[in-house]
Design an enzyme around this catalytic site. Structure first.
Site, PDB file in Angstrom:
ATOM      1  N   ARG A 343      82.558  82.726  47.984  1.00 26.72           N
ATOM      2  CA  ARG A 343      82.479  81.546  47.137  1.00 26.72           C
ATOM      3  C   ARG A 343      81.073  81.517  46.576  1.00 26.72           C
ATOM      4  O   ARG A 343      80.130  82.014  47.202  1.00 26.72           O
ATOM      5  CB  ARG A 343      82.775  80.260  47.920  1.00 26.72           C
ATOM      6  CG  ARG A 343      81.912  80.088  49.156  1.00 26.72           C
ATOM      7  CD  ARG A 343      82.213  78.781  49.869  1.00 26.72           C
ATOM      8  NE  ARG A 343      81.300  78.592  50.993  1.00 26.72           N
ATOM      9  CZ  ARG A 343      81.075  77.427  51.569  1.00 26.72           C
ATOM     10  NH1 ARG A 343      81.682  76.353  51.115  1.00 26.72           N
ATOM     11  NH2 ARG A 343      80.247  77.321  52.585  1.00 26.72           N
ATOM     12  N   ARG A 349      74.390  69.207  48.275  1.00 24.25           N
ATOM     13  CA  ARG A 349      73.366  68.785  49.237  1.00 24.25           C
ATOM     14  C   ARG A 349      72.433  69.945  49.590  1.00 24.25           C
ATOM     15  O   ARG A 349      71.236  69.744  49.785  1.00 24.25           O
ATOM     16  CB  ARG A 349      74.015  68.214  50.492  1.00 24.25           C
ATOM     17  CG  ARG A 349      74.596  69.232  51.445  1.00 24.25           C
ATOM     18  CD  ARG A 349      74.814  68.656  52.841  1.00 24.25           C
ATOM     19  NE  ARG A 349      75.870  67.672  52.864  1.00 24.25           N
ATOM     20  CZ  ARG A 349      77.113  67.919  53.261  1.00 24.25           C
ATOM     21  NH1 ARG A 349      77.461  69.156  53.622  1.00 24.25           N
ATOM     22  NH2 ARG A 349      78.030  66.980  53.299  1.00 24.25           N
ATOM     23  N   ASP A 492      79.582  68.182  57.889  1.00 25.86           N
ATOM     24  CA  ASP A 492      80.891  68.454  57.293  1.00 25.86           C
ATOM     25  C   ASP A 492      82.033  68.251  58.270  1.00 25.86           C
ATOM     26  O   ASP A 492      83.192  68.123  57.859  1.00 25.86           O
ATOM     27  CB  ASP A 492      80.938  69.893  56.758  1.00 25.86           C
ATOM     28  CG  ASP A 492      80.181  70.045  55.453  1.00 25.86           C
ATOM     29  OD1 ASP A 492      80.264  69.128  54.623  1.00 25.86           O
ATOM     30  OD2 ASP A 492      79.510  71.071  55.270  1.00 25.86           O
ATOM     31  N   LYS A 634      78.074  75.325  66.765  1.00 24.77           N
ATOM     32  CA  LYS A 634      77.929  74.637  65.480  1.00 24.77           C
ATOM     33  C   LYS A 634      77.831  73.113  65.673  1.00 24.77           C
ATOM     34  O   LYS A 634      77.027  72.637  66.446  1.00 24.77           O
ATOM     35  CB  LYS A 634      79.044  75.063  64.523  1.00 24.77           C
ATOM     36  CG  LYS A 634      78.862  76.507  64.027  1.00 24.77           C
ATOM     37  CD  LYS A 634      79.978  76.967  63.109  1.00 24.77           C
ATOM     38  CE  LYS A 634      79.905  76.346  61.737  1.00 24.77           C
ATOM     39  NZ  LYS A 634      78.881  76.990  60.877  1.00 24.77           N
ATOM     40  N   HIS A 642      69.020  72.679  61.241  1.00 29.48           N
ATOM     41  CA  HIS A 642      68.671  71.853  60.082  1.00 29.48           C
ATOM     42  C   HIS A 642      68.126  70.467  60.450  1.00 29.48           C
ATOM     43  O   HIS A 642      67.141  70.007  59.858  1.00 29.48           O
ATOM     44  CB  HIS A 642      69.930  71.746  59.217  1.00 29.48           C
ATOM     45  CG  HIS A 642      69.719  71.217  57.844  1.00 29.48           C
ATOM     46  ND1 HIS A 642      70.469  71.631  56.767  1.00 29.48           N
ATOM     47  CD2 HIS A 642      68.874  70.283  57.346  1.00 29.48           C
ATOM     48  CE1 HIS A 642      70.092  70.980  55.682  1.00 29.48           C
ATOM     49  NE2 HIS A 642      69.130  70.155  56.010  1.00 29.48           N
ATOM     50  N   GLY A 708      69.067  75.048  55.220  1.00 33.22           N
ATOM     51  CA  GLY A 708      68.049  74.109  54.765  1.00 33.22           C
ATOM     52  C   GLY A 708      66.940  73.908  55.764  1.00 33.22           C
ATOM     53  O   GLY A 708      65.946  73.225  55.475  1.00 33.22           O
TER      54      GLY A 708
END
Length: 800
Positions: A343, A349, A492, A634, A642, A708
């Site tokens: 993708r 964000r 998410d 995760k 992050h 990030g």
């Protein structure tokens, strides 16, 4: 276990043992062409898009992980022995051959010493040309005459990742290769405008354009038949799998050196290949291109330089953390060995946050990204969570629209504009800070007045876009007055739908206050009053509804159930609710101290701060997908990298320099250089997450580079620990450091002026300014903006 070391002088990480547990990667290219390369020369190249314009093949999640690659083989024509300059793919025994990899800023260098032959392969992409250069140097140190054959090898991609990995009945017959005038040309039948070429600085003795001819049946890159035979078969073909293999015989006297240049480029032989071959066959041009690349990075890294008592901080901030943040801005988040180009586009964000870390080092690219994000912003006020910015470009900037034979319905532009069901509630808020920080850094307040179209039609000034973002969050609140979570917030896997997100309300307050400062600069007093009132409403709702006694709630489900409360059996304490309560300034001092104490008590580990604890073990779809992830991985109680810098910033705002450094040190990759058997991933790159304490592999880092974390840790260290922060009024200096630091120095370039800052801490405190001298004169508050071209000496003494 230690595999390498930081070479700060050359801004390189040197890998002395290439048998590292996982691939340690680097990024080549700073403009349109990119190569993701491993410590063993494995990886892939693409042009602008890793999905739509792949150049070389990559077999994701393969064994080994990083094949194929960009390899150079050496064959001893007298004995038949052969090896590769990078340890893999041949993989000689370390007892017989010595290998070193040097990852630098946009280049990687592979060195080998085997059987009296010293060899080096330098890979880089010149700033101005779409070509990857392989600068190969061979030296005969054996004391006798040597007959050698040198082979290059790469495997061409089918250009589009979709047909690289599926529908091979089409792709296997869609590309062709041919050889002429020392150049291999590779074409793509379905895109007659797309060509790649592979050339060299010498006239080859043989070549192969067909992969299977070079590799041979039942073989791999480890033992290609062409290398074993000492020559290629001069193959080319229409259809099939294609490669770039050029062969040169060398007769080398003792101490003689040879230098060969290979060139992988974008374009046809006629239009590009011949010109590039001519240009880079002149060794001086190769040297100049590499020098220009080094100067490019020297300029960037010189804008902020620090010298502190913490060597790891110096290495990471002066080189690697900035480099990682730049990589995320330039190449987005979709090209790595994990994100393999399936993708593309911009994560709203993600890109907004990446911009914040490099507004000083890359003002042109960050402005370009800001405009792209504004074009992906709707008139309702929300951003498109993931979109391809090419959709909003004029037709003249797009490639010809040739459709592939397989019928796939073509989406319309309107299909790109997703509805509320797919809105992430945090996305656009990040852009408020990104834009304001860009303006402050570059002094271009007129940027707020530029007109930019909305994704769904119409246009507004940059300033009007920001107001719509803030108004959107104010309009979409739940019954407790807290911002709705919508599809998700930053997390998410926290899918609250009609529920409410504490993090987004704290972010809303943060963004409002940043915007208010800009509105003041523009003299928009009515907006100042309006948004101050809005900010107070947000702050009050957060304080009234989110405090749980010891820490702040993470939010509410759509049924009104509290998330992140001491009343819960699982998911009691969430990191982001605490750090953002403090970072935003919404929390009272007493509550700020308490909630950050809870972070230290419940979430800290020697590898970093956990995102949430205890981990979820029972699925609960009212909370979201987080409850369906394995414990310690995760979002479900891993050490998600992050958010760690947000906790560092929060502690700095409270004046806790020792604790801020404790958190920084825990997750700092540099500090894990000697425990690679635990970390596994690169010690020069932040990873997306580290396995949490509930996982058997606690401390293992995964998914490097594209996070990030880099931009935020760069911000946390430069602006909060070292405390050097540009503002509309001038340069603010307000460090928050460990009490055992006696002094540190920073050189900061800002708006054309240089500030050489020396900070002394005679009384061993963590925060507080006693005196500031600017060029020998005492000043109060921020340092006024100095004239471009000036050099300014700043002396700061900490004290109460």
């Amino acid at each position: 276990m230690r595999y390498g070391y930081f070479d700060d002088k050359n801004k390189e990480y040197v890998i002395e043992r290439p048998d590292v547990p996982v691939s340690w990667t680097n990024y080549l290219g700073v403009k349109d062409m990119c190569t993701v390369i491993s410590h063993n020369a494995g990886g892939y190249s693409f042009y602008k898009s890793p999905e739509h314009h792949r150049i070389t093949r990559f077999r994701q999640n393969g064994i080994p992980l990083d094949r194929p690659g960009h390899y150079v083989y050496i064959h001893d024509d007298e004995t038949g022995e052969y090896w590769s300059i990078s340890w893999q793919p041949v993989g000689k025994d370390f007892a017989k051959a010595k290998y070193i990899c040097r990852h630098g800023l946009s280049y990687s260098k592979f060195q080998c010493n085997n059987n009296g032959i010293e060899a080096e392969q330098l890979l880089f992409i010149p700033i101005e040309d779409d070509v990857e250069l392989w600068d190969v140097r061979i030296k005969n140190k054996s004391g006798r005459l040597r007959k050698l054959s040198i082979f290059s090898y790469l495997e061409f991609s089918f250009h589009n990742i979709e047909i690289d990995n599926q529908n091979l009945q089409m792709s296997l017959y869609a590309s062709g290769s041919n050889y002429k005038e020392g150049i291999i040309e590779y074409d793509f039948f379905y895109e007659p405008w797309t060509y790649h070429f592979f050339a060299s600085s010498f006239n080859p003795d043989s070549y192969d354009c067909v992969r299977d001819a070079f590799i041979g049946n039942y073989r791999t890159e480890t033992n290609p038949i062409a290398v074993e035979n000492g020559g290629c078969s001069n193959s080319s073909e229409l259809g099939g799998n294609h490669c770039g293999a050029l062969h040169k015989k060398l007769l080398m006297k003792p101490e003689e050196e040879a230098r060969l240049i290979f060139m992988l480029g974008v374009g046809s032989r006629e239009e590009k290949g011949s010109l590039i071959k001519q240009k880079y066959s002149v060794l001086k041009n190769v040297d100049n291109a590499f020098r220009e690349l080094n100067n490019y990075w020297e300029k960037k890294t010189s804008i902020f330089k620090c010298k502190t008592p913490h060597q790891g901080l110096n290495s990471m901030i002066n080189t690697w953390t900035l480099y990682q943040a730049e990589t995320c801005v330039v190449w987005s988040r979709f090209a790595s060995f994990i994100e393999v180009g399936g993708r593309v586009g911009l994560g709203y964000r993600d890109t907004s946050q990446d911009i914040m870390g490099v507004v000083h080092s890359n003002p042109e690219k960050t402005k370009f990204r800001i405009i792209q994000l504004l074009k992906g912003h709707t008139s309702m006020g929300y951003g498109l969570h993931l979109f391809d910015p090419a959709v909003f470009e004029p037709e003249g900037n797009k490639l010809p629209g040739v459709k592939l034979p397989t019928v796939v319905p073509t989406p319309s532009a309107a299909d790109i504009i997703h509805g509320m069901e797919d809105v992430c509630s945090d996305d656009a808020l990040w852009l408020v800070a990104s834009i304001c920080e860009w303006v402050i850094e570059n002094g271009e307040i007129e940027f707020f007045k530029e007109l930019v179209p909305y994704a769904d039609g119409g246009e507004g000034t940059v300033y009007e876009h920001l107001k719509k973002i803030l108004d959107f969050s104010a309009e979409h609140i739940g019954k407790n007055g807290i911002c709705q979570g919508l599809r998700a917030d930053w997390n998410d896997c926290l899918n609250l739908g009609g529920g409410e997100s504490a993090m987004v309300s704290f972010m809303h307050y943060w963004a409002l206050n940043i915007f208010i400062e800009s509105a003041k600069q523009l003299g928009n007093e009515e907006d100042v009053k309006r948004y101050i009132t809005m900010a107070e409403i947000v702050r009050k709702a957060c304080e009234d509804e989110l405090w749980d006694g010891e820490w702040y709630l993470r939010g509410f489900t759509k049924k009104g159930i509290k998330i992140g409360t001491n009343e819960s059996e699982e998911g009691k304490v969430f990191l982001n609710a605490q750090s953002w309560a403090v970072y935003s300034g919404a929390a009272s001092r007493e509550r700020a101290e308490k909630c950050m104490d809870a972070v230290d008590k419940y979430l800290y580990s020697k590898y970093g701060l956990h995102l949430v604890l205890p981990a979820y073990s029972k699925p609960d779809d009212d909370i979201g997908y987080i409850t369906r992830v394995y414990k310690g991985i995760k979002e479900n109680a891993a050490i998600f990298s992050h958010p760690n810098p947000w906790a560092v910033i929060a502690e700095c705002k409270l004046g806790h320099g020792n604790r801020a450094m404790k958190y920084y040190d825990a997750i700092l990759p540099y500090n894990q250089n000697d425990i690679i058997e635990i970390r596994q991933s690169e010690p020069y790159s932040y990873c997306q997450f580290i396995m949490g304490k509930d996982h058997t592999a606690h401390g293992r880092a995964r998914h490097p580079w594209l996070t990030g974390t880099a931009a935020w840790f760069y911000t946390a260290v430069t602006k909060y620990i070292l405390g050097i922060q540009p503002t509309y009024k001038g340069l603010e200096i307000d460090p928050c450091i460990p009490s055992d630091w006696t002094e540190f120095e920073v050189s900061r370039k800002w708006r054309g002026a240089i500030y050489n800052i020396k900070v002394k801490n005679p009384n061993g405190i963590e925060k507080g300014i006693k005196t500031i001298l600017l060029n020998g004169k005492k000043i109060e508050g921020v340092i006024p903006i100095q004239s471009a071209g000036s050099k300014n000496e700043v002396e700061v003494v900490l004290g109460r």
